[in-house]
Design a protein around this motif. Structure first.
Motif, mmCIF file in Angstrom:
data_model
loop_
_atom_site.group_PDB
_atom_site.id
_atom_site.type_symbol
_atom_site.label_atom_id
_atom_site.label_comp_id
_atom_site.label_asym_id
_atom_site.label_seq_id
_atom_site.Cartn_x
_atom_site.Cartn_y
_atom_site.Cartn_z
ATOM 1 N N VAL A 254 0.803 -1.225 0.000
ATOM 2 C CA VAL A 254 0.000 0.000 0.000
ATOM 3 C C VAL A 254 0.838 1.278 0.000
ATOM 4 O O VAL A 254 0.316 2.367 0.240
ATOM 5 N N LEU B 281 -2.388 3.332 -0.451
ATOM 6 C CA LEU B 281 -3.341 3.421 0.643
ATOM 7 C C LEU B 281 -4.580 4.228 0.271
ATOM 8 O O LEU B 281 -5.702 3.816 0.553
ATOM 9 N N CYS C 195 3.467 -2.221 3.954
ATOM 10 C CA CYS C 195 3.837 -0.850 3.605
ATOM 11 C C CYS C 195 5.325 -0.743 3.894
ATOM 12 O O CYS C 195 6.044 -1.733 3.791
ATOM 13 N N ARG D 207 0.872 2.152 7.673
ATOM 14 C CA ARG D 207 -0.175 2.333 6.661
ATOM 15 C C ARG D 207 -0.919 1.032 6.394
ATOM 16 O O ARG D 207 -2.113 1.034 6.109
ATOM 17 N N SER D 208 -0.207 -0.077 6.514
ATOM 18 C CA SER D 208 -0.849 -1.365 6.241
ATOM 19 C C SER D 208 -1.955 -1.672 7.246
ATOM 20 O O SER D 208 -2.911 -2.381 6.925
ATOM 21 N N ALA E 58 -5.087 0.016 5.874
ATOM 22 C CA ALA E 58 -5.517 -0.697 4.674
ATOM 23 C C ALA E 58 -6.134 -2.041 5.033
ATOM 24 O O ALA E 58 -7.137 -2.458 4.448
ATOM 25 N N SER F 148 -2.209 -7.331 8.418
ATOM 26 C CA SER F 148 -1.109 -6.386 8.287
ATOM 27 C C SER F 148 0.181 -7.065 8.743
ATOM 28 O O SER F 148 0.189 -7.775 9.748
#
Length: 105
Positions: free
Chosen positions: A23, A42, A62, A67-68, A71, A84
């Motif tokens: 992402v 993302l 990520c 960020r993951s 997401a 994640s």
């Protein structure tokens, strides 16, 4: 609540052909990514969730694992089995796993 997994789980799943979604932004992805990872930045995850396979667990990465998480929550809300990966691509690389450069998965 975000579901996370570790690098060892990703490595084992990757060997077995797991789906990996990266992402990060395209310029980060091009610089080095988990081989086979598909790039969905993302900001585009919600609109592109239909592109993510729904018949298997999806590993979301990520740069470092922040960020993951967001997401992963978005993909799980869309009904996908997404997790994640703690440490992200940075940890993958530091552990000595291969990375692919360029825009292709």
């Amino acid at each position: 609540m975000t579901i996370e997994t570790d690098l060892a789980d990703l490595a084992a799943a990757h060997t077995a052909g797991a789906v990996v979604v990266d992402v990060r932004e395209p310029d980060e992805y091009v610089g080095g990514h988990v081989p086979g990872a598909v790039n969905i930045p993302l900001a585009q995850v919600r609109g592109r969730s239909a592109e993510v396979p729904s018949d298997a667990r999806v590993y979301v990465v990520c740069a470092s694992g922040n960020r993951s998480k967001g997401a992963t929550d978005t993909l799980r809300a869309a009904g996908l089995d997404a997790v994640s990966v703690r440490g992200g691509t940075r940890a993958w690389r530091e552990a000595g796993h291969p990375v692919t450069t360029g825009a292709r998965p």
